[in-house]
Structure formats: C-alpha cells, structure tokens
Design a protein around this motif. Structure first.
Motif, PDB file in Angstrom:
ATOM      1  N   LEU A  43      61.954  46.333 -75.852  1.00 62.02           N
ATOM      2  CA  LEU A  43      62.036  47.757 -75.525  1.00 62.02           C
ATOM      3  C   LEU A  43      60.655  48.404 -75.518  1.00 62.02           C
ATOM      4  O   LEU A  43      60.315  49.161 -74.606  1.00 62.02           O
ATOM      5  CB  LEU A  43      62.948  48.461 -76.531  1.00 62.02           C
ATOM      6  N   PHE A  44      59.845  48.081 -76.529  1.00 66.33           N
ATOM      7  CA  PHE A  44      58.513  48.692 -76.637  1.00 66.33           C
ATOM      8  C   PHE A  44      57.597  48.195 -75.519  1.00 66.33           C
ATOM      9  O   PHE A  44      56.808  48.965 -74.967  1.00 66.33           O
ATOM     10  CB  PHE A  44      57.905  48.370 -78.004  1.00 66.33           C
ATOM     11  N   LYS A  47      58.807  49.781 -72.219  1.00 70.49           N
ATOM     12  CA  LYS A  47      58.513  51.212 -72.197  1.00 70.49           C
ATOM     13  C   LYS A  47      57.040  51.462 -71.840  1.00 70.49           C
ATOM     14  O   LYS A  47      56.738  52.320 -70.996  1.00 70.49           O
ATOM     15  CB  LYS A  47      58.828  51.831 -73.553  1.00 70.49           C
ATOM     16  N   SER A  48      56.134  50.722 -72.459  1.00 73.06           N
ATOM     17  CA  SER A  48      54.703  50.940 -72.199  1.00 73.06           C
ATOM     18  C   SER A  48      54.338  50.604 -70.758  1.00 73.06           C
ATOM     19  O   SER A  48      53.631  51.359 -70.095  1.00 73.06           O
ATOM     20  CB  SER A  48      53.861  50.115 -73.170  1.00 73.06           C
ATOM     21  N   ALA A  50      56.438  50.495 -68.175  1.00 76.33           N
ATOM     22  CA  ALA A  50      57.139  51.409 -67.273  1.00 76.33           C
ATOM     23  C   ALA A  50      56.396  52.741 -67.167  1.00 76.33           C
ATOM     24  O   ALA A  50      56.254  53.304 -66.067  1.00 76.33           O
ATOM     25  CB  ALA A  50      58.571  51.632 -67.761  1.00 76.33           C
ATOM     26  N   LEU A  51      55.903  53.245 -68.291  1.00 78.95           N
ATOM     27  CA  LEU A  51      55.161  54.508 -68.268  1.00 78.95           C
ATOM     28  C   LEU A  51      53.824  54.365 -67.536  1.00 78.95           C
ATOM     29  O   LEU A  51      53.419  55.262 -66.782  1.00 78.95           O
ATOM     30  CB  LEU A  51      54.925  55.000 -69.698  1.00 78.95           C
ATOM     31  N   TYR A  54      54.636  54.336 -63.956  1.00 76.20           N
ATOM     32  CA  TYR A  54      55.028  55.680 -63.519  1.00 76.20           C
ATOM     33  C   TYR A  54      53.796  56.553 -63.278  1.00 76.20           C
ATOM     34  O   TYR A  54      53.687  57.222 -62.239  1.00 76.20           O
ATOM     35  CB  TYR A  54      55.933  56.320 -64.574  1.00 76.20           C
ATOM     36  N   TYR A  67      52.882  50.570 -79.205  1.00 73.77           N
ATOM     37  CA  TYR A  67      53.561  51.455 -80.154  1.00 73.77           C
ATOM     38  C   TYR A  67      52.562  52.529 -80.566  1.00 73.77           C
ATOM     39  O   TYR A  67      51.435  52.220 -80.948  1.00 73.77           O
ATOM     40  CB  TYR A  67      54.050  50.680 -81.383  1.00 73.77           C
ATOM     41  N   ASP A 198      63.157  60.049 -78.230  1.00 75.51           N
ATOM     42  CA  ASP A 198      62.272  59.035 -78.811  1.00 75.51           C
ATOM     43  C   ASP A 198      63.068  57.751 -79.010  1.00 75.51           C
ATOM     44  O   ASP A 198      63.863  57.634 -79.944  1.00 75.51           O
ATOM     45  CB  ASP A 198      61.714  59.529 -80.145  1.00 75.51           C
ATOM     46  N   LEU A 199      62.863  56.792 -78.111  1.00 81.50           N
ATOM     47  CA  LEU A 199      63.605  55.535 -78.185  1.00 81.50           C
ATOM     48  C   LEU A 199      63.298  54.757 -79.456  1.00 81.50           C
ATOM     49  O   LEU A 199      64.159  54.039 -79.972  1.00 81.50           O
ATOM     50  CB  LEU A 199      63.287  54.669 -76.956  1.00 81.50           C
ATOM     51  N   GLU A 200      62.060  54.893 -79.943  1.00 80.96           N
ATOM     52  CA  GLU A 200      61.692  54.154 -81.150  1.00 80.96           C
ATOM     53  C   GLU A 200      62.555  54.574 -82.337  1.00 80.96           C
ATOM     54  O   GLU A 200      63.112  53.729 -83.048  1.00 80.96           O
ATOM     55  CB  GLU A 200      60.205  54.368 -81.485  1.00 80.96           C
ATOM     56  N   THR A 203      66.171  53.484 -81.879  1.00 78.80           N
ATOM     57  CA  THR A 203      66.287  52.045 -82.104  1.00 78.80           C
ATOM     58  C   THR A 203      66.230  51.718 -83.594  1.00 78.80           C
ATOM     59  O   THR A 203      67.027  50.917 -84.100  1.00 78.80           O
ATOM     60  CB  THR A 203      65.155  51.297 -81.371  1.00 78.80           C
TER      61      THR A 203
END
Length: 284
Positions: A43-44, A47-48, A50-51, A54, A67, A198-200, A203
């Motif tokens: 996930l982490f 996420k990094s 993907a951002l 983007y 993180y 905040d997904l962190e 999770t």
C-alpha cells in the motif's frame, strides 16, 4: 505436531480426514495472513508511486516519500535531493520487507498450533463416542481409555507449551490494542475533519484490531472444542460401563477436563470475551 501427523497415517479414514482438515485450516490461515501482510506493505509503495505519477501527469515533478517522516534538521533539508531520497526510500523498503517477514512468521504461528490442538480434541471426541457405543470387552475398553487419557495429557502439555511461548506477547498485544485503537481512531477522525483520508492510519487501525482478533478468535475456538469434548465424555453412555477400572478412568478424564483448556494471559483467558472487554474499556 510432526509426531501426530505421522501417527495420523495409521488412523481410520474418517479420523485421518479430520487431522487433514485442521492442517489445511492452518495452511489457509498462514496463506491468507501472508497475503494480507504483503498487500498492506505494498500500500505504501503503490501510494508513493501513484502520487508521483499523478503530479507528473499534472506537469509537476515531485518526490513522494515511502512513508512520511520528519527527520533531524540536517536530513530534513536534503531528504528530497536525489541521493538522500533514494537512500531513505531504500531503507524504508528494507524495513517494510523486514516487517512482512516478521508478521508473516509470528502472528499465525500460535493460531496454527491452536488449530492443531482443536483437531486433536475432536479426534479424542470421536474415540470416546466409538469406545462406548461399539462395545467390546471391559479389558479392551479400559486399555483404550488409558490411551485416551495419555493423548489428553499430551494435548494439555502442548497447550501449556503454546501458552509459555506466547503468553507475554498476547498480554502486550491486548494492552497495546487498548492504547493504540483510540489514538488511531482520533487521528482518522481528525484527518476526516480536515477533508482528507489517511490510508496509513486506517491501515494501522485495521492491523491493530486484527492482531488482537486473530489469537482471541482461535483461543475461543480452543475453549469451545474443549467444552465439546468434556460434554462428549459425559454424554458417552458411561453409565452403561460396569467395570470399576474403566469407570475410574472416565472419572479421571472428566476431572481433568473440568479445568478449561485455554491460552491464558496474566489476567484473562485469550478469547473473544477478552477482546470485547478491551474494546469496551477502550471506547466507553
């Protein structure tokens, strides 16, 4: 466990299938937990990247940490420079992999042992029912009852070994859950109030709950199987056994099972009631 699996090869088909059933449940638990841990760790990473993708698509190049952490000033000033960024990212990836290995190996270990103990109790339950219902001489019954007593003692010793190895871990887990859940819930709600997600923290909230739920669920299952075995002994038709030695052995079994088979922390049996009390105390 290896000894029990070797002995299972000599059992009748129905009893062997029962041993295999609980072994497969243990394998399923290990596999599903490994999948959960791997997906959580990814996930982490996702996420990094993907951002970063983007921001790149929006025409802006921006490095995103694996993180988000705040470092000492000397590192904080240069952490988005290419070389420090790569080094810090690699270090965090290493820690992530280390956590995957640790949680994959430790968390499902005791539940897997508990499942094996549950399977052995189910096996004894079948043997007790067959012993009384199928008849046979008093000498045979007494001999088979002694075997059941020995196997029951082996199960109790096995459970004691599990408790010895994991008692402190689960005590800390339950105490940690009581501390972590309200903190994480507060952080999640604060993030929502600021219009973000905040997904962190979400999770970590789920992981904290599962870390306590998993051993409590299987601890509850062990108590249930032990109670089921004790009931099976009482309902086995022992009143039709007239041999004094056999009756004495049955009394020994019933007396032994009066003390519930369970994984105990310092203050409580590890079960769903204990988890419910922790959550109730935490939020109410």
């Amino acid at each position: 466990m290896k000894k029990d699996y070797e002995m299972a090869k000599l059992l009748p088909l129905e009893e062997r299938a029962l041993v295999v059933k609980y072994a497969k449940r243990g394998v399923w638990l290990v596999n599903i937990w490994f999948l959960i841990v791997v997906l959580t760790s990814l996930l982490f990473l996702v996420k990094s990247f993907a951002l970063m993708f983007y921001y790149y698509a929006m025409g802006e190049t921006q490095l995103i940490e694996f993180y988000e952490l705040t470092y000492p000033d000397a590192i904080e000033k240069v952490k988005f420079h290419v070389v420090p960024y790569v080094l810090l990212y690699a270090l965090q990836c290493y820690i992530d992999v280390y956590n995957v290995v640790m949680y994959s190996g430790v968390v499902p270990l005791a539940p897997m042992f508990i499942l094996h103990a549950c399977g052995q109790l189910e096996l004894l339950k079948i043997k007790v029912k067959q012993l009384i219902s199928e008849g046979g001489s008093d000498q045979e019954k007494n001999y088979n009852l002694k075997i059941i007593v020995k196997q029951l003692q082996d199960i109790y010793r096995f459970v004691e070994d599990i408790q010895t190895g994991f008692k402190l871990l689960y005590e800390l887990t339950l105490k940690g859950t009581a501390v972590m859940l309200p903190i994480l819930a507060y952080e999640i709600l604060e993030t929502f109030d600021r219009g973000g997600v905040d997904l962190e923290f979400i999770t970590l909230f789920g992981a904290t709950f599962i870390l306590s739920y998993c051993p409590c669920y299987y601890g509850d299952l062990l108590i249930e199987k032990a109670e089921s075995f004790r009931t099976a002994v009482y309902m086995s038709g022992w009143e039709g056994v007239w041999d004094k030695r056999a009756r004495t052995t049955i009394l020994v079994i019933m007396t032994r099972t009066f003390r519930t088979v369970a994984i105990r922390t310092m203050f409580r049996n590890l079960c769903l009631d204990a988890l419910t009390d922790v959550i109730t105390f935490t939020f109410l």
